[in-house]
Scaffold this motif. Structure first.
Motif, PDB file in Angstrom:
ATOM      1  N   ASP A 102       0.809  -1.223   0.000  1.00 38.12           N
ATOM      2  CA  ASP A 102       0.000   0.000   0.000  1.00 38.12           C
ATOM      3  C   ASP A 102       0.838   1.267   0.000  1.00 38.12           C
ATOM      4  O   ASP A 102       0.357   2.332  -0.426  1.00 38.12           O
ATOM      5  N   HIS A 103       2.075   1.195   0.492  1.00 41.31           N
ATOM      6  CA  HIS A 103       2.902   2.398   0.604  1.00 41.31           C
ATOM      7  C   HIS A 103       3.925   2.552  -0.520  1.00 41.31           C
ATOM      8  O   HIS A 103       4.684   3.531  -0.535  1.00 41.31           O
ATOM      9  N   VAL A 104       3.955   1.606  -1.431  1.00 42.51           N
ATOM     10  CA  VAL A 104       4.775   1.810  -2.635  1.00 42.51           C
ATOM     11  C   VAL A 104       4.097   2.874  -3.480  1.00 42.51           C
ATOM     12  O   VAL A 104       2.900   2.815  -3.734  1.00 42.51           O
ATOM     13  N   SER A 105       4.851   3.878  -3.900  1.00 39.36           N
ATOM     14  CA  SER A 105       4.275   5.044  -4.563  1.00 39.36           C
ATOM     15  C   SER A 105       4.953   5.327  -5.902  1.00 39.36           C
ATOM     16  O   SER A 105       6.166   5.523  -5.961  1.00 39.36           O
ATOM     17  N   PHE A 106       4.152   5.339  -6.956  1.00 37.02           N
ATOM     18  CA  PHE A 106       4.690   5.667  -8.278  1.00 37.02           C
ATOM     19  C   PHE A 106       5.192   7.107  -8.292  1.00 37.02           C
ATOM     20  O   PHE A 106       6.224   7.413  -8.880  1.00 37.02           O
ATOM     21  N   TYR A 107       4.472   7.997  -7.621  1.00 38.53           N
ATOM     22  CA  TYR A 107       4.923   9.391  -7.529  1.00 38.53           C
ATOM     23  C   TYR A 107       6.302   9.471  -6.885  1.00 38.53           C
ATOM     24  O   TYR A 107       7.200  10.152  -7.377  1.00 38.53           O
ATOM     25  N   ASP A 108       6.494   8.761  -5.776  1.00 37.69           N
ATOM     26  CA  ASP A 108       7.774   8.830  -5.062  1.00 37.69           C
ATOM     27  C   ASP A 108       8.911   8.217  -5.861  1.00 37.69           C
ATOM     28  O   ASP A 108      10.076   8.536  -5.628  1.00 37.69           O
ATOM     29  N   SER A 109       8.595   7.351  -6.803  1.00 36.61           N
ATOM     30  CA  SER A 109       9.647   6.789  -7.660  1.00 36.61           C
ATOM     31  C   SER A 109      10.192   7.837  -8.626  1.00 36.61           C
ATOM     32  O   SER A 109      11.265   7.668  -9.187  1.00 36.61           O
ATOM     33  N   LEU A 110       9.450   8.934  -8.785  1.00 40.81           N
ATOM     34  CA  LEU A 110       9.865  10.010  -9.688  1.00 40.81           C
ATOM     35  C   LEU A 110      10.316  11.256  -8.931  1.00 40.81           C
ATOM     36  O   LEU A 110      10.680  12.257  -9.538  1.00 40.81           O
ATOM     37  N   SER A 111      10.279  11.191  -7.617  1.00 35.38           N
ATOM     38  CA  SER A 111      10.648  12.337  -6.790  1.00 35.38           C
ATOM     39  C   SER A 111      11.559  11.893  -5.660  1.00 35.38           C
ATOM     40  O   SER A 111      11.432  10.784  -5.148  1.00 35.38           O
ATOM     41  N   GLN A 112      12.479  12.752  -5.256  1.00 34.56           N
ATOM     42  CA  GLN A 112      13.391  12.445  -4.156  1.00 34.56           C
ATOM     43  C   GLN A 112      13.182  13.377  -2.975  1.00 34.56           C
ATOM     44  O   GLN A 112      14.036  13.509  -2.113  1.00 34.56           O
ATOM     45  N   ILE A 119       3.924  11.155 -17.163  1.00 30.33           N
ATOM     46  CA  ILE A 119       5.089  11.098 -16.289  1.00 30.33           C
ATOM     47  C   ILE A 119       5.752  12.473 -16.180  1.00 30.33           C
ATOM     48  O   ILE A 119       6.154  12.897 -15.087  1.00 30.33           O
ATOM     49  N   ARG A 120       5.857  13.166 -17.301  1.00 30.88           N
ATOM     50  CA  ARG A 120       6.446  14.515 -17.258  1.00 30.88           C
ATOM     51  C   ARG A 120       5.613  15.442 -16.384  1.00 30.88           C
ATOM     52  O   ARG A 120       6.162  16.283 -15.645  1.00 30.88           O
ATOM     53  N   ASN A 121       4.296  15.307 -16.431  1.00 31.56           N
ATOM     54  CA  ASN A 121       3.428  16.140 -15.594  1.00 31.56           C
ATOM     55  C   ASN A 121       3.605  15.810 -14.113  1.00 31.56           C
ATOM     56  O   ASN A 121       3.558  16.697 -13.258  1.00 31.56           O
ATOM     57  N   ILE A 122       3.807  14.524 -13.817  1.00 33.90           N
ATOM     58  CA  ILE A 122       4.047  14.137 -12.418  1.00 33.90           C
ATOM     59  C   ILE A 122       5.358  14.737 -11.923  1.00 33.90           C
ATOM     60  O   ILE A 122       5.450  15.218 -10.792  1.00 33.90           O
TER      61      ILE A 122
END
Length: 247
Positions: free
Chosen positions: A35-45, A84-87
């Motif tokens: 539940d806490h795996v995040s696609f957003y966080d994979s693109l942000s640090q 992805i670019r928008n994210i």
């Protein structure tokens, strides 16, 4: 044709011991991880929370195996790249909390999930050895497809990183190393509902704390990492068997 429901491979002993030590049900820990795996966080640090720990556990593994990208996004590559670019634009927006950015990205993540053609996550239910089911959430599935890793492989990696004996051995030798999976596990202790303990378990816990503290002192002069891990494993295995006997 009906897709066969995948099953989770055997659970490592050290992971069982860690969950039992803190009275955490194994399915609950695994579901919280998913539940806490995040696609957003994979693109942000930018974030530094439980989502970051869960996501980085998968990303670090993906980097270590260097597997070719999955095929789920090939046919809809252009619109997916646009989303992805928008994210990423959202991730670099100043003066917004990570939780807010994650929420703003959710509709874009949902669109990506909706147009991809899954090959690794056609079935979003994973069955454990005892018959309990884990539900694979959207973000988790996206990272499986993107990095061409099966859900079982990712969860097996997560569980393999959880070891209280290794943590104790590392702390005693002042070995500093990043372990995002253990970071996630310790954060789970703050959000998971504590199960009631009977008197026998509470008594056993007190005895174990005394024993582990004595072992800390006894191992102070031993600088060999493997020997330290072995001694901690012995005491944790004994404690685990005692917990099983009275549960």
């Amino acid at each position: 044709m009906k897709t066969k429901t995948p099953t989770l491979p055997s659970i490592p002993l050290d992971f069982k011991i860690a969950c039992a030590t803190y009275q955490l049900p194994i399915p609950e820990v695994l579901q919280l991880f998913i539940d806490h795996v995040s696609f957003y966080d994979s693109l942000s640090q930018k974030s530094d929370d439980i989502y970051r720990c869960a996501t980085n556990t998968l990303l670090n593994y993906s980097l270590s195996i260097r597997r070719e990208s999955g095929s789920a996004f090939i046919k809809r590559r252009e619109p997916i790249l646009r989303y992805i670019r928008n994210i990423i634009k959202i991730s670099v927006t100043p003066d917004l909390a990570p939780t807010r950015k994650r929420k703003m990205s959710a509709p874009l993540v949902k669109k990506i999930y909706g147009i991809m053609e899954p090959s690794r996550t056609q079935n979003t239910t994973l069955v454990m050895e005892d018959g309990k089911e884990l539900q694979l959430k959207m973000d988790f599935c996206l990272l499986c497809e993107l990095h061409n890793c099966s859900p079982e492989e990712y969860l097996q990696h997560f569980m393999s990183q959880i070891s209280l004996p290794i943590v104790h051995a590392n702390v005693g030798l002042k070995r500093i190393g990043e372990n995002q999976a253990m970071g996630f596990f310790y954060k789970v202790l703050n959000i998971s509902k504590e199960l009631p303990s009977n008197n026998a378990i509470r008594t056993l816990q007190v005895q174990f704390i005394d024993q582990i503290q004595e072992l800390h002192l006894w191992l102070f002069i031993i600088r060999d990492h493997k020997k330290r891990v072995k001694k901690y494993q012995e005491i944790y295995c004994k404690y685990y068997q005692q917990l099983l006997a009275i549960s």
